[in-house]
Design a protein around this motif. Structure first.
Motif, PDB file in Angstrom:
ATOM      1  N   ARG A 107       0.835  -1.200   0.000  1.00 47.10           N
ATOM      2  CA  ARG A 107       0.000   0.000   0.000  1.00 47.10           C
ATOM      3  C   ARG A 107       0.873   1.255   0.000  1.00 47.10           C
ATOM      4  N   VAL A 108       1.974   1.226   0.745  1.00 53.52           N
ATOM      5  CA  VAL A 108       2.903   2.359   0.745  1.00 53.52           C
ATOM      6  C   VAL A 108       3.455   2.598  -0.655  1.00 53.52           C
ATOM      7  N   LEU A 109       3.864   1.529  -1.328  1.00 53.69           N
ATOM      8  CA  LEU A 109       4.424   1.672  -2.675  1.00 53.69           C
ATOM      9  C   LEU A 109       3.373   2.219  -3.646  1.00 53.69           C
ATOM     10  N   HIS A 110       2.135   1.728  -3.517  1.00 54.08           N
ATOM     11  CA  HIS A 110       1.053   2.271  -4.338  1.00 54.08           C
ATOM     12  C   HIS A 110       0.833   3.748  -4.024  1.00 54.08           C
ATOM     13  N   ALA A 111       0.886   4.096  -2.759  1.00 57.34           N
ATOM     14  CA  ALA A 111       0.608   5.470  -2.342  1.00 57.34           C
ATOM     15  C   ALA A 111       1.632   6.449  -2.908  1.00 57.34           C
ATOM     16  N   VAL A 112       2.904   6.112  -2.804  1.00 57.02           N
ATOM     17  CA  VAL A 112       3.916   7.053  -3.293  1.00 57.02           C
ATOM     18  C   VAL A 112       3.867   7.155  -4.816  1.00 57.02           C
ATOM     19  N   THR A 113       3.564   6.048  -5.482  1.00 60.72           N
ATOM     20  CA  THR A 113       3.438   6.091  -6.947  1.00 60.72           C
ATOM     21  C   THR A 113       2.267   6.971  -7.353  1.00 60.72           C
ATOM     22  N   ALA A 114       1.135   6.819  -6.675  1.00 59.42           N
ATOM     23  CA  ALA A 114      -0.038   7.647  -6.963  1.00 59.42           C
ATOM     24  C   ALA A 114       0.234   9.106  -6.647  1.00 59.42           C
ATOM     25  N   ALA A 115       0.938   9.359  -5.547  1.00 56.97           N
ATOM     26  CA  ALA A 115       1.210  10.733  -5.137  1.00 56.97           C
ATOM     27  C   ALA A 115       2.113  11.448  -6.135  1.00 56.97           C
ATOM     28  N   VAL A 116       3.150  10.761  -6.590  1.00 54.50           N
ATOM     29  CA  VAL A 116       4.081  11.377  -7.537  1.00 54.50           C
ATOM     30  C   VAL A 116       3.369  11.774  -8.825  1.00 54.50           C
ATOM     31  N   SER A 117       2.382  10.990  -9.237  1.00 55.43           N
ATOM     32  CA  SER A 117       1.666  11.289 -10.478  1.00 55.43           C
ATOM     33  C   SER A 117       0.491  12.246 -10.271  1.00 55.43           C
ATOM     34  N   THR A 118       0.226  12.653  -9.030  1.00 55.11           N
ATOM     35  CA  THR A 118      -0.869  13.576  -8.746  1.00 55.11           C
ATOM     36  C   THR A 118      -0.542  14.974  -9.260  1.00 55.11           C
ATOM     37  N   LEU A 119      -1.516  15.603  -9.897  1.00 54.99           N
ATOM     38  CA  LEU A 119      -1.350  16.976 -10.360  1.00 54.99           C
ATOM     39  C   LEU A 119      -2.128  17.924  -9.450  1.00 54.99           C
ATOM     40  N   PRO A 120      -1.501  19.035  -9.025  1.00 51.52           N
ATOM     41  CA  PRO A 120      -2.261  20.049  -8.286  1.00 51.52           C
ATOM     42  C   PRO A 120      -3.451  20.512  -9.125  1.00 51.52           C
ATOM     43  N   ASN A 121      -4.612  20.609  -8.510  1.00 50.12           N
ATOM     44  CA  ASN A 121      -5.830  20.888  -9.264  1.00 50.12           C
ATOM     45  C   ASN A 121      -6.664  21.948  -8.533  1.00 50.12           C
ATOM     46  N   PRO A 122      -6.822  23.136  -9.116  1.00 53.32           N
ATOM     47  CA  PRO A 122      -7.601  24.184  -8.447  1.00 53.32           C
ATOM     48  C   PRO A 122      -9.106  24.062  -8.672  1.00 53.32           C
ATOM     49  N   LEU A 123      -9.531  23.048  -9.434  1.00 57.15           N
ATOM     50  CA  LEU A 123     -10.953  22.881  -9.723  1.00 57.15           C
ATOM     51  C   LEU A 123     -11.581  21.883  -8.757  1.00 57.15           C
ATOM     52  N   PRO A 124     -12.744  22.198  -8.212  1.00 61.88           N
ATOM     53  CA  PRO A 124     -13.383  21.277  -7.254  1.00 61.88           C
ATOM     54  C   PRO A 124     -13.884  20.009  -7.930  1.00 61.88           C
ATOM     55  N   ALA A 125     -13.911  18.922  -7.148  1.00 67.50           N
ATOM     56  CA  ALA A 125     -14.439  17.648  -7.623  1.00 67.50           C
ATOM     57  C   ALA A 125     -15.935  17.575  -7.336  1.00 67.50           C
ATOM     58  N   LEU A 126     -16.663  16.889  -8.192  1.00 69.17           N
ATOM     59  CA  LEU A 126     -18.093  16.687  -7.974  1.00 69.17           C
ATOM     60  C   LEU A 126     -18.271  15.376  -7.224  1.00 69.17           C
ATOM     61  N   VAL A 127     -18.515  15.471  -5.930  1.00 65.65           N
ATOM     62  CA  VAL A 127     -18.602  14.282  -5.080  1.00 65.65           C
ATOM     63  C   VAL A 127     -19.855  14.372  -4.223  1.00 65.65           C
ATOM     64  N   GLY A 128     -20.212  13.220  -3.643  1.00 70.27           N
ATOM     65  CA  GLY A 128     -21.424  13.138  -2.844  1.00 70.27           C
ATOM     66  C   GLY A 128     -21.150  13.052  -1.356  1.00 70.27           C
ATOM     67  N   PRO A 129     -22.167  12.759  -0.559  1.00 72.27           N
ATOM     68  CA  PRO A 129     -22.069  12.785   0.901  1.00 72.27           C
ATOM     69  C   PRO A 129     -21.149  11.723   1.493  1.00 72.27           C
ATOM     70  N   GLN A 130     -20.816  10.684   0.714  1.00 70.04           N
ATOM     71  CA  GLN A 130     -19.921   9.658   1.231  1.00 70.04           C
ATOM     72  C   GLN A 130     -18.456  10.072   1.128  1.00 70.04           C
ATOM     73  N   THR A 131     -18.211  11.232   0.540  1.00 73.00           N
ATOM     74  CA  THR A 131     -16.848  11.735   0.387  1.00 73.00           C
ATOM     75  C   THR A 131     -16.649  12.956   1.269  1.00 73.00           C
ATOM     76  N   GLY A 132     -15.676  12.888   2.159  1.00 72.88           N
ATOM     77  CA  GLY A 132     -15.374  14.024   3.007  1.00 72.88           C
ATOM     78  C   GLY A 132     -14.419  14.988   2.325  1.00 72.88           C
ATOM     79  N   ILE A 133     -14.458  16.228   2.757  1.00 70.84           N
ATOM     80  CA  ILE A 133     -13.515  17.257   2.301  1.00 70.84           C
ATOM     81  C   ILE A 133     -12.584  17.538   3.477  1.00 70.84           C
ATOM     82  N   VAL A 134     -11.294  17.255   3.301  1.00 71.72           N
ATOM     83  CA  VAL A 134     -10.341  17.387   4.404  1.00 71.72           C
ATOM     84  C   VAL A 134      -9.379  18.532   4.092  1.00 71.72           C
ATOM     85  N   VAL A 135      -9.391  19.561   4.940  1.00 67.26           N
ATOM     86  CA  VAL A 135      -8.547  20.731   4.741  1.00 67.26           C
ATOM     87  C   VAL A 135      -7.387  20.673   5.728  1.00 67.26           C
TER      88      VAL A 135
END
Length: 290
Positions: A107-135
């Motif tokens: 899981r750690v190896l998956h996490a760092v691979t996913a993180a490295v490929s993550t792009l900063p995104n200023p646009l909000p995601a369209l999600v529902g009540p099962q998804t929390g917003i963590v600031v």
């Protein structure tokens, strides 16, 4: 989990001690050498000397083939070094020693691979009540006021909250100044911009990104949320995403503020990924020293 690891360390140390005692080396010396090698490896990784850290781990594993944490670290830092053969060998050994630890390391190896490929995104995601917003919080001024970087994060979080009106909002951060935690200061800011107070959930124990991830993951579960949009600054988002995935949160969005966005769009260089790997091992709760 930590208790079971403790007893595994004890059992492993006794096994090594029994082997080395027959060669004239006392139990205290055997356990001390294994501990010294582990601590030396972790210090080398912190200092950026990966070759020396991995060499220490190889010596440790030769002395104690059943040391699960050493095997996990060897897999993780071999992954950072781009040595797939060493990753496979360490994971194979770890799977035979501790299947749960092997799954967590994957899981750690998956996490760092996913993180490295993550792009900063200023646009909000369209999600529902099962998804929390963590600031994620940021250090306050001595009088408890928000720094500009934290206001930028909160602006992004407010936009995400408007776009997903049924999602719970978690503000995470301790480090109080003038009697006010980061999370409480964030809560007040969001309420002042119109978010209902009962929609905002405060996590004010965290003093680091690792703790943001661990404590917020538990709060998300308590709220019945199955995933999260993580909101922070562009230069922080990849490390945060890795930590949340390792902590057990399914990250479906990575929203950032606009400050320094363009400079953070290219994938990080190998050297810049070190912090992601270091944080991931801490979120996985591998001992930093023994």
């Amino acid at each position: 989990m930590k208790i079971s690891r403790h007893w595994k360390h004890v059992a492993a140390a006794l096994a090594v001690a029994a082997t080395l005692t027959t060669a004239g080396v006392g139990p205290a010396t055997a356990e001390g050498e294994v501990t010294a090698l582990y601590n030396s490896a972790q210090q080398h990784f912190l200092d950026g000397d990966d070759a020396a850290g991995r060499a220490d781990l190889r010596a440790l594993i030769a002395a104690d083939p059943h040391d699960a944490e050493a095997l996990a670290l060897q897999a993780i830092w071999s992954h950072y070094a781009g040595d797939p053969a060493a990753v496979g060998e360490a994971l194979g050994r770890l799977g035979a020693v501790d299947a749960a630890m092997a799954a967590g390391t994957n899981r750690v190896l998956h996490a760092v691979t996913a993180a490295v490929s993550t792009l900063p995104n200023p646009l909000p995601a369209l999600v529902g009540p099962q998804t929390g917003i963590v600031v994620l919080g940021y250090g306050l001024l001595p009088d408890g006021a928000l720094r500009p970087e934290l206001e930028n994060r909160l602006t992004a979080a407010w936009l995400q909250a408007i776009a997903a009106p049924f999602s719970p909002v978690i503000v995470t951060g301790g480090n109080p100044q003038n009697g006010i935690s980061e999370a409480e200061a964030m809560r007040r800011w969001l309420i002042g911009r119109g978010l209902p107070a009962d929609r905002i959930h405060v996590e004010e124990r965290a003093g680091s990104t690792v703790q943001n991830a661990l404590f917020s993951t538990q709060l998300l579960r308590d709220l019945g949320a199955t995933s999260a949009v993580v909101v922070t600054s562009p230069n922080h988002i990849r490390r945060a995403v890795a930590d949340f995935i390792v902590a057990g949160t399914h990250v479906v969005g990575a929203m950032t503020s606009l400050d320094e966005l363009v400079s953070q769009l290219p994938p990080p260089a190998r050297s810049a990924q070190r912090g992601i790997y270091l944080d991931a091992t801490r979120t996985f709760q591998l001992d930093s020293s023994r």
